[in-house]
Design a protein around this motif. Structure first.
Motif, PDB file in Angstrom:
ATOM      1  N   LEU A 141      -2.824  -1.607  -3.340  1.00 17.00           N
ATOM      2  CA  LEU A 141      -4.197  -1.099  -2.925  1.00 17.00           C
ATOM      3  C   LEU A 141      -3.832   0.238  -2.378  1.00 17.00           C
ATOM      4  O   LEU A 141      -3.005   0.363  -1.307  1.00 17.00           O
ATOM      5  CB  LEU A 141      -4.993  -1.860  -1.937  1.00 17.00           C
ATOM      6  CG  LEU A 141      -5.685  -3.194  -2.493  1.00 17.00           C
ATOM      7  CD1 LEU A 141      -6.092  -4.037  -1.465  1.00 17.00           C
ATOM      8  CD2 LEU A 141      -6.673  -2.324  -3.451  1.00 17.00           C
ATOM      9  N   GLY A 173     -11.339  -6.237   2.954  1.00 15.71           N
ATOM     10  CA  GLY A 173     -10.247  -5.252   3.671  1.00 15.71           C
ATOM     11  C   GLY A 173     -10.028  -5.662   5.013  1.00 15.71           C
ATOM     12  O   GLY A 173      -9.094  -4.928   5.593  1.00 15.71           O
ATOM     13  N   GLY A 179       0.004   5.793   1.095  1.00 20.20           N
ATOM     14  CA  GLY A 179      -0.853   6.556   1.505  1.00 20.20           C
ATOM     15  C   GLY A 179      -0.388   7.853   1.922  1.00 20.20           C
ATOM     16  O   GLY A 179       0.967   8.105   1.737  1.00 20.20           O
ATOM     17  N   ILE A 197     -10.997   3.095  -3.133  1.00 20.41           N
ATOM     18  CA  ILE A 197      -9.554   2.469  -2.845  1.00 20.41           C
ATOM     19  C   ILE A 197      -9.333   1.915  -4.152  1.00 20.41           C
ATOM     20  O   ILE A 197      -9.917   1.130  -4.604  1.00 20.41           O
ATOM     21  CB  ILE A 197      -9.630   1.206  -1.761  1.00 20.41           C
ATOM     22  CG1 ILE A 197      -9.990   1.982  -0.226  1.00 20.41           C
ATOM     23  CG2 ILE A 197      -8.162   0.463  -1.615  1.00 20.41           C
ATOM     24  CD1 ILE A 197     -10.180   0.664   0.723  1.00 20.41           C
ATOM     25  N   VAL A 250      -6.151   0.162   7.341  1.00 20.78           N
ATOM     26  CA  VAL A 250      -7.438   0.205   6.849  1.00 20.78           C
ATOM     27  C   VAL A 250      -8.563   1.056   7.888  1.00 20.78           C
ATOM     28  O   VAL A 250      -9.627   1.337   7.520  1.00 20.78           O
ATOM     29  CB  VAL A 250      -7.877  -1.264   6.348  1.00 20.78           C
ATOM     30  CG1 VAL A 250      -8.305  -2.206   7.443  1.00 20.78           C
ATOM     31  CG2 VAL A 250      -9.120  -1.186   5.355  1.00 20.78           C
ATOM     32  N   TYR A 297     -15.768   7.359  -0.699  1.00 16.74           N
ATOM     33  CA  TYR A 297     -14.244   7.128  -0.926  1.00 16.74           C
ATOM     34  C   TYR A 297     -13.792   5.828  -1.765  1.00 16.74           C
ATOM     35  O   TYR A 297     -14.345   4.749  -1.597  1.00 16.74           O
ATOM     36  CB  TYR A 297     -13.403   6.721   0.501  1.00 16.74           C
ATOM     37  CG  TYR A 297     -13.855   8.119   1.597  1.00 16.74           C
ATOM     38  CD1 TYR A 297     -12.532   8.929   1.666  1.00 16.74           C
ATOM     39  CD2 TYR A 297     -15.007   8.247   2.156  1.00 16.74           C
ATOM     40  CE1 TYR A 297     -12.798   9.948   2.536  1.00 16.74           C
ATOM     41  CE2 TYR A 297     -15.071   9.503   3.084  1.00 16.74           C
ATOM     42  CZ  TYR A 297     -14.140  10.316   3.308  1.00 16.74           C
ATOM     43  OH  TYR A 297     -14.237  11.352   4.170  1.00 16.74           O
ATOM     44  N   GLU A 319      -6.448   0.025  -7.233  1.00 16.27           N
ATOM     45  CA  GLU A 319      -5.611  -1.000  -7.127  1.00 16.27           C
ATOM     46  C   GLU A 319      -4.618  -1.057  -8.584  1.00 16.27           C
ATOM     47  O   GLU A 319      -5.145  -0.157  -9.516  1.00 16.27           O
ATOM     48  CB  GLU A 319      -6.282  -2.405  -7.256  1.00 16.27           C
ATOM     49  CG  GLU A 319      -7.234  -2.698  -8.391  1.00 16.27           C
ATOM     50  CD  GLU A 319      -7.965  -4.074  -8.055  1.00 16.27           C
ATOM     51  OE1 GLU A 319      -7.539  -4.844  -7.268  1.00 16.27           O
ATOM     52  OE2 GLU A 319      -8.934  -4.331  -8.761  1.00 16.27           O
ATOM     53  N   PRO A 363      -9.010   5.147   5.068  1.00 18.06           N
ATOM     54  CA  PRO A 363      -8.818   4.516   3.773  1.00 18.06           C
ATOM     55  C   PRO A 363      -9.422   5.347   2.995  1.00 18.06           C
ATOM     56  O   PRO A 363     -10.673   5.698   2.850  1.00 18.06           O
ATOM     57  CB  PRO A 363      -9.690   2.934   4.085  1.00 18.06           C
ATOM     58  CG  PRO A 363     -10.465   3.489   5.017  1.00 18.06           C
ATOM     59  CD  PRO A 363     -10.007   4.597   6.036  1.00 18.06           C
ATOM     60  N   GLY A 364      -8.690   5.207   1.520  1.00 17.55           N
ATOM     61  CA  GLY A 364      -9.145   5.667   0.378  1.00 17.55           C
ATOM     62  C   GLY A 364      -9.193   7.215   0.053  1.00 17.55           C
ATOM     63  O   GLY A 364      -8.736   7.903   1.003  1.00 17.55           O
ATOM     64  N   ASN A 400       0.948  -1.263   0.007  1.00 12.38           N
ATOM     65  CA  ASN A 400      -0.095  -0.018   0.149  1.00 12.38           C
ATOM     66  C   ASN A 400       0.876   1.360  -0.068  1.00 12.38           C
ATOM     67  O   ASN A 400       2.012   1.114   0.516  1.00 12.38           O
ATOM     68  CB  ASN A 400      -0.778   0.061   1.319  1.00 12.38           C
ATOM     69  CG  ASN A 400      -1.716  -1.326   1.613  1.00 12.38           C
ATOM     70  OD1 ASN A 400      -1.364  -2.104   2.679  1.00 12.38           O
ATOM     71  ND2 ASN A 400      -2.600  -1.529   0.883  1.00 12.38           N
ATOM     72  N   LEU A 454      -4.167   3.951   1.357  1.00 11.25           N
ATOM     73  CA  LEU A 454      -4.627   3.960   3.012  1.00 11.25           C
ATOM     74  C   LEU A 454      -3.521   4.536   3.676  1.00 11.25           C
ATOM     75  O   LEU A 454      -2.444   4.265   3.470  1.00 11.25           O
ATOM     76  CB  LEU A 454      -4.395   2.216   3.125  1.00 11.25           C
ATOM     77  CG  LEU A 454      -5.077   1.218   2.420  1.00 11.25           C
ATOM     78  CD1 LEU A 454      -4.828  -0.287   2.667  1.00 11.25           C
ATOM     79  CD2 LEU A 454      -6.720   1.237   2.850  1.00 11.25           C
TER      80      LEU A 454
END
Length: 385
Positions: free
Chosen positions: A129, A235, A99, A380, A136, A378, A382, A140-141, A97, A132
């Motif tokens: 993904l 998730g 973020g 998420i 999570v 939101y 990939e 998230p998102g 991830n 984040l």
């Protein structure tokens, strides 16, 4: 005139970590709907030894500089608990991830995302993904709907331009998370009222508020139900013992006994609903700073929460009851008790439910049945590495 070269470097010391945190305040202050967190909390989130996420994750922070000035930031991380989950649940082996993205412009964002991807590849990851920030369970998102109003407590708020930056780098939506807005001053529809009244007549059902004097024991009940109820969700990553203690420490100052309910069936806890006063309302007023006067404002609010909004961040029903009519009945009963307390005891007028996975049919049906409507979304994303 050509732009100066963008240089991406890993965060290597405390001063750089401070610059990493401070950038969000500089870039966010022009957005009227961004809520600055307390700087001490923002630092704790990214500090090894304080945030228990680091116990089971490899994390690398990066700064982007242009002409010597900080112009962006990103985190890249591998959550080993998430990597141990079934790939059908979204994470799984080989999934990393990124973020905490902040960038002055698209060129900076693209350079940061590319560097995070490279780091994940270097660690053997095959898929990403994101975003984040960082777990999570935190934020998230990427916000993709609802830019026109502030987020509630524990929800993120990113500029709309970040969405376009991410999608331009071949990321595709993996999952949508939605929050629902509800006018809690209005009674629920007659059908829901009848379901609640039926439950009140059922001697096997008991809805009770939490007992803050037994905080650790009540928290353990809630986390046991949560880990069971959510274990098959997309998730899902289980809470560790340290994370349970850490979350309890964070939540305790804003917990109100009459806003968190535990449902018992035949004498055993089977469901819970956690509702929190929206801490973002007073946080926005203190602008992320406790001194010189922010601490007094926040302390006053914590002593007697007042405002507009409450949020339901978590609820769960033990898996063995989830396919039964009992599950929705317990949910409606807990919502009704909390709604009444929120209006009568605190003067709250609005509730926000979620996030809820867009394909969680049971929770979406409950949200629809009580008359709530989607107010934020939101995404998420990939991408194969």
């Amino acid at each position: 005139m050509a732009q100066a070269e963008i240089i991406i470097t890993p965060v290597g010391n405390k001063a750089e970590l401070g610059a990493f945190v401070d950038l969000a305040y500089r870039l966010g202050r022009s957005d009227p709907n961004w809520v600055p967190p307390l700087r001490s909390e923002a630092m704790e989130l990214v500090t090894r030894g304080k945030n228990p996420f680091f116990d089971h994750a490899d994390v690398q922070f990066f700064l982007a500089r242009r002409a010597g000035a900080v112009a962006g930031r990103i985190s890249a991380h591998i959550d080993h608990l998430a990597a141990a989950m079934d790939p059908a649940q979204g994470m799984g082996p080989g999934c990393g991830n990124w973020g905490l993205l902040e960038a002055e412009d698209e060129a900076v964002a693209r350079a940061l995302i590319a560097r995070a991807e490279d780091w994940l590849r270097e660690q053997g990851m095959k898929r990403v993904l994101a975003p984040l920030s960082m777990s999570v369970w935190e934020e998230p998102g990427q916000l993709t709907k609802g830019f026109d109003h502030p987020p509630t407590v524990m929800m993120g708020h990113q500029p709309e331009r970040y969405q376009h930056y991410i999608e331009a780098m071949a990321y595709t939506p993996a999952k949508l998370l939605r929050t629902y807005d509800l006018d809690i001053t209005k009674p629920f529809p007659p059908l829901i009222q009848r379901i609640v009244e039926s439950g009140l007549r059922n001697e096997k059902i008991r809805i009770r508020k939490v007992d803050k004097s037994k905080f650790d024991a009540e928290a353990a009940i809630i986390l046991h139900i949560l880990n069971d109820a959510w274990s098959d969700n997309w998730g899902f990553v289980p809470f560790t013992d340290r994370e349970i203690g850490y979350a309890g420490k964070k939540f305790k100052p804003i917990v109100r006994e009459d806003l968190i309910m535990i449902a018992e069936y035949e004498g055993a806890p089977v469901a819970f609903m956690m509702t929190l006063p929206d801490l973002n309302e007073p946080l926005k007023a203190v602008n992320g700073k406790l001194f010189p006067f922010g601490w007094a404002k926040l302390l006053w609010w914590l002593n007697r929460p007042r405002g507009k909004t409450i949020r339901v961040p978590l609820m769960g029903v033990l898996k063995k009851y989830q396919s039964s009519r009992l599950a929705s009945q317990l949910a409606f009963m807990m919502i009704e008790d909390i709604r009444n307390s929120a209006v009568r005891n605190y003067g709250f007028t609005r509730g926000e439910i979620g996030w809820i996975l867009d394909d969680n049919q049971g929770m979406v049906a409950i949200a629809d049945a009580i008359g709530s409507a989607v107010n934020k979304e939101y995404t998420i994303y990939e991408k194969a590495l």
